[in-house]
Design a protein around this motif. Structure first.
Motif, PDB file in Angstrom:
ATOM      1  N   ARG A 215       0.824  -1.202   0.000  1.00 25.78           N
ATOM      2  CA  ARG A 215       0.000   0.000   0.000  1.00 25.78           C
ATOM      3  C   ARG A 215       0.863   1.260   0.000  1.00 25.78           C
ATOM      4  N   LEU A 216       0.439   2.251  -0.760  1.00 23.16           N
ATOM      5  CA  LEU A 216       1.181   3.502  -0.849  1.00 23.16           C
ATOM      6  C   LEU A 216       0.799   4.417   0.313  1.00 23.16           C
ATOM      7  N   PRO A 217       1.742   4.854   1.119  1.00 23.33           N
ATOM      8  CA  PRO A 217       1.400   5.775   2.202  1.00 23.33           C
ATOM      9  C   PRO A 217       1.224   7.198   1.692  1.00 23.33           C
ATOM     10  N   ALA A 218       0.351   7.952   2.326  1.00 28.88           N
ATOM     11  CA  ALA A 218       0.238   9.376   2.012  1.00 28.88           C
ATOM     12  C   ALA A 218       1.588  10.030   2.287  1.00 28.88           C
ATOM     13  N   GLY A 219       1.996  10.901   1.377  1.00 30.66           N
ATOM     14  CA  GLY A 219       3.295  11.551   1.499  1.00 30.66           C
ATOM     15  C   GLY A 219       4.371  10.934   0.636  1.00 30.66           C
ATOM     16  N   SER A 220       4.108   9.753   0.105  1.00 33.87           N
ATOM     17  CA  SER A 220       5.078   9.132  -0.796  1.00 33.87           C
ATOM     18  C   SER A 220       4.954   9.740  -2.195  1.00 33.87           C
ATOM     19  N   VAL A 221       5.991   9.565  -2.988  1.00 30.53           N
ATOM     20  CA  VAL A 221       5.978  10.009  -4.382  1.00 30.53           C
ATOM     21  C   VAL A 221       6.322   8.815  -5.244  1.00 30.53           C
ATOM     22  N   VAL A 222       5.489   8.556  -6.246  1.00 33.27           N
ATOM     23  CA  VAL A 222       5.645   7.375  -7.087  1.00 33.27           C
ATOM     24  C   VAL A 222       5.554   7.783  -8.551  1.00 33.27           C
ATOM     25  N   THR A 223       6.291   7.104  -9.400  1.00 33.13           N
ATOM     26  CA  THR A 223       6.128   7.321 -10.835  1.00 33.13           C
ATOM     27  C   THR A 223       4.990   6.446 -11.350  1.00 33.13           C
ATOM     28  N   VAL A 224       4.279   6.952 -12.334  1.00 29.10           N
ATOM     29  CA  VAL A 224       3.271   6.155 -13.034  1.00 29.10           C
ATOM     30  C   VAL A 224       3.680   6.160 -14.494  1.00 29.10           C
ATOM     31  N   GLU A 225       4.172   5.017 -14.979  1.00 27.76           N
ATOM     32  CA  GLU A 225       4.819   4.957 -16.290  1.00 27.76           C
ATOM     33  C   GLU A 225       4.441   3.708 -17.078  1.00 27.76           C
ATOM     34  N   PRO A 226       3.175   3.574 -17.441  1.00 25.70           N
ATOM     35  CA  PRO A 226       2.801   2.438 -18.276  1.00 25.70           C
ATOM     36  C   PRO A 226       3.418   2.564 -19.661  1.00 25.70           C
ATOM     37  N   GLY A 227       3.528   1.443 -20.348  1.00 28.09           N
ATOM     38  CA  GLY A 227       4.063   1.470 -21.704  1.00 28.09           C
ATOM     39  C   GLY A 227       3.601   0.273 -22.500  1.00 28.09           C
ATOM     40  N   ILE A 228       3.640   0.414 -23.801  1.00 29.57           N
ATOM     41  CA  ILE A 228       3.401  -0.693 -24.728  1.00 29.57           C
ATOM     42  C   ILE A 228       4.563  -0.711 -25.712  1.00 29.57           C
ATOM     43  N   TYR A 229       5.174  -1.883 -25.856  1.00 27.38           N
ATOM     44  CA  TYR A 229       6.397  -2.015 -26.641  1.00 27.38           C
ATOM     45  C   TYR A 229       6.256  -3.131 -27.670  1.00 27.38           C
ATOM     46  N   PHE A 230       6.984  -2.963 -28.749  1.00 22.52           N
ATOM     47  CA  PHE A 230       6.981  -3.969 -29.812  1.00 22.52           C
ATOM     48  C   PHE A 230       8.417  -4.459 -29.990  1.00 22.52           C
ATOM     49  N   CYS A 231       8.785  -5.366 -29.089  1.00 21.13           N
ATOM     50  CA  CYS A 231      10.134  -5.929 -29.046  1.00 21.13           C
ATOM     51  C   CYS A 231      10.048  -7.397 -29.450  1.00 21.13           C
ATOM     52  N   ARG A 232      10.682  -7.751 -30.553  1.00 19.64           N
ATOM     53  CA  ARG A 232      10.597  -9.132 -31.052  1.00 19.64           C
ATOM     54  C   ARG A 232      11.132 -10.141 -30.040  1.00 19.64           C
ATOM     55  N   PHE A 233      12.191  -9.777 -29.315  1.00 21.21           N
ATOM     56  CA  PHE A 233      12.786 -10.699 -28.357  1.00 21.21           C
ATOM     57  C   PHE A 233      11.782 -11.101 -27.286  1.00 21.21           C
ATOM     58  N   ILE A 234      10.915 -10.162 -26.890  1.00 21.53           N
ATOM     59  CA  ILE A 234       9.932 -10.441 -25.849  1.00 21.53           C
ATOM     60  C   ILE A 234       8.667 -11.071 -26.419  1.00 21.53           C
ATOM     61  N   ILE A 235       8.226 -10.577 -27.572  1.00 25.75           N
ATOM     62  CA  ILE A 235       6.937 -11.008 -28.125  1.00 25.75           C
ATOM     63  C   ILE A 235       7.028 -12.353 -28.839  1.00 25.75           C
ATOM     64  N   ASP A 236       8.151 -12.622 -29.500  1.00 23.96           N
ATOM     65  CA  ASP A 236       8.263 -13.861 -30.288  1.00 23.96           C
ATOM     66  C   ASP A 236       7.964 -15.134 -29.490  1.00 23.96           C
ATOM     67  N   PRO A 237       8.448 -15.279 -28.258  1.00 20.69           N
ATOM     68  CA  PRO A 237       8.117 -16.498 -27.501  1.00 20.69           C
ATOM     69  C   PRO A 237       6.611 -16.680 -27.302  1.00 20.69           C
ATOM     70  N   TYR A 238       5.875 -15.592 -27.253  1.00 22.43           N
ATOM     71  CA  TYR A 238       4.423 -15.677 -27.119  1.00 22.43           C
ATOM     72  C   TYR A 238       3.784 -16.131 -28.431  1.00 22.43           C
ATOM     73  N   THR A 239       4.208 -15.522 -29.533  1.00 19.55           N
ATOM     74  CA  THR A 239       3.607 -15.884 -30.822  1.00 19.55           C
ATOM     75  C   THR A 239       3.972 -17.311 -31.230  1.00 19.55           C
ATOM     76  N   GLN A 240       5.111 -17.809 -30.762  1.00 20.77           N
ATOM     77  CA  GLN A 240       5.549 -19.156 -31.115  1.00 20.77           C
ATOM     78  C   GLN A 240       4.980 -20.233 -30.199  1.00 20.77           C
ATOM     79  N   SER A 241       4.305 -19.804 -29.147  1.00 22.96           N
ATOM     80  CA  SER A 241       3.696 -20.763 -28.220  1.00 22.96           C
ATOM     81  C   SER A 241       2.353 -21.238 -28.762  1.00 22.96           C
ATOM     82  N   PRO A 242       2.113 -22.561 -28.828  1.00 17.68           N
ATOM     83  CA  PRO A 242       0.827 -23.073 -29.331  1.00 17.68           C
ATOM     84  C   PRO A 242      -0.367 -22.545 -28.547  1.00 17.68           C
ATOM     85  N   ASP A 243      -0.182 -22.351 -27.241  1.00 18.00           N
ATOM     86  CA  ASP A 243      -1.302 -21.888 -26.415  1.00 18.00           C
ATOM     87  C   ASP A 243      -1.449 -20.376 -26.455  1.00 18.00           C
TER      88      ASP A 243
END
Length: 467
Positions: free
Chosen positions: A389-417
């Protein structure tokens, strides 16, 4: 409410920090014996095979209890006497020839929130005096590996090298008004630098020119140091999360056309406090259709997550929500196939959003107290730098992203499931996007949040600057 300038006109609240650390130290240590906190600044070190000093970065634990950026200094906080003493190097005539007169003890006493300023040659005598005053019953709290061999704790019952570091790390999570003002200033300077970087891209031919514009603007506005080495990634380079080369040409060597967009992750450091901001902008004034589509999803991820924030929020829930927004957006584009719940349960979105939603921010870019669990078997939460849980008074970054990296995505596309949930034909159109990440620095309050980041981020704002 006091303005940032009014707050920063006062001294850095070192004494208040020392008291907070001492209170938590005694509560956790459970020892009624008198004690002192002893900390040393970073030492001056010479570059190997050279007579010049290495770039200096103050130890954050020392700075937190002193506000002092001088190397080779020390401090003692006598907990029972509530006395904070700063020790600074004595005048060295040989050094004065080259560097001028150093800060005097009287000047330091006016500058820093301490009770006394002495020369570092007085450290051992002061420790011995404190030890004698408490009749040999006092405990000295220090940080392992950060105590000089010449420092002696004569007259002390015990020395504790294990408790202090963790206590300061916990204390640093919740910021006071002065720290928030420093973070705001770092963010404001960085916003100016991000705008300068976007404008520089109009005539730039290489990533390094954009980096140069960012750093130059930070220096011009009083932030000589960077929170970290900037990331300036054009086109497909943006798919590398911590890309650091910053030397690619903005013209594609094959097509001879200007690349489509730039991801810049960069932040100024102001008086030892960090900012951490990421923006993506088009080269040529307008986002391509594909980049704009991904940008809209990421911005939605970020905005919805930020609105969830308040003191006590469970960070894992916010991170999971970012994934659900990403899934919905990628489904609408046809990149993902299946039901939202199935895609979430199978962690398909991790292929496109592999990192954590953010981290604590303060004197370090990845600030203390996050309690990460990198051994987590769940791929969606493994790389979270903040858990719980984030306490009041803390500072946090909020940095979502979407990336198109073959090294990361290829294992997913090559998986039968897993592969059946990704349309590779549609995906083909998005490889050139590289990555889109949008990052702001958020101050958590009791009932909500305060966004410290003012750098432009709507599509309309960014495109108008890039035209």
């Amino acid at each position: 409410m006091a303005t940032v300038d009014a707050i920063l006109a006062d001294q850095y609240p070192a004494k208040s920090h020392a008291r907070r650390v001492a209170a938590l130290l005694q509560a956790h240590h459970g020892d009624s014996a008198p004690g002192v906190i002893y900390l040393e600044a970073q030492k001056t070190r010479l570059i190997e095979d050279n007579d010049e000093a290495m770039p200096f970065r103050q130890r954050r634990f020392f700075y937190y209890l002193s506000g002092c950026s001088l190397p080779d200094s020390s401090l003692i906080y006598d907990i029972n006497a509530d006395k904070l003493t700063l020790f600074i190097p004595p005048t060295d005539p040989e050094d004065v020839i080259w560097s001028g007169l150093p800060l005097s003890a009287d000047e330091a006493l006016k500058l820093y929130d301490v009770d006394s300023v002495l020369a570092t040659t007085e450290v051992n005598a002061t420790l011995q005096s404190i030890g004698s005053r408490y009749g040999g019953s006092a405990v000295a709290f220090m940080i392992a590996g950060q105590v000089s061999i010449e420092t002696k704790f004569q007259g002390f019952m015990d020395t504790n090298l294990s408790a202090l570091k963790g206590v300061i790390e916990k204390t640093r999570v919740v910021k006071d008004a002065y720290e928030i003002a420093l973070l705001k200033t770092a963010n404001d300077i960085s916003a100016k630098a991000h705008i300068a970087a976007i404008k520089a891209s109009k005539t730039a031919t290489n990533e390094r020119e954009i980096e140069g514009a960012f750093i130059a603007t930070c220096i011009a506005y009083g932030a000589r140091e960077q929170s970290y080495h900037p990331i300036v990634a054009c086109g497909a380079n943006g798919a590398t999360l911590h890309y650091g080369k910053n030397n690619s040409d903005l013209i594609d060597p094959v097509t001879k056309e200007r690349k489509t967009n730039v991801l810049i992750d960069a932040g100024a450091e102001y008086r030892a406090y960090c900012s951490d901001i990421t923006r993506v902008f088009p080269l040529g004034g307008k986002f391509t259709t594909e980049t704009r589509q991904i940008y809209e999803i990421v911005l939605q991820m970020q905005m919805e997550c930020i609105t969830m924030l308040k003191g006590g929020i469970q960070w894992e829930n916010v991170h999971a929500h970012a994934h659900r927004v990403a899934i919905k957006g990628l489904l609408a584009l046809g990149i993902l196939l299946g039901s939202e719940n199935e895609l979430f349960e199978k962690r398909i979105s991790v292929a496109f959003f592999p990192h954590g939603l953010g981290h604590y921010l303060g004197m370090d870019t990845h600030d203390t107290g996050g309690d990460p669990n990198y051994g987590d078997k769940d791929s969606m939460f493994k790389y979270l730098r903040v858990r719980g849980r984030l306490p009041a008074g803390s500072v946090v970054t909020v940095e979502p992203g979407i990336y198109f990296c073959r090294f990361i995505i290829d294992p997913y596309t090559q998986s039968p499931d897993l592969g059946k949930h990704i349309d590779t034909n549609v995906l083909e159109r998005y490889w050139s996007v590289g990555g889109v990440r949008i990052e702001d620095n958020i101050h958590i309050t009791r009932d909500g949040y305060e966004n410290l980041t003012t750098a432009p981020k709507t599509i309309e704002e960014v495109e108008s600057l890039a035209l």
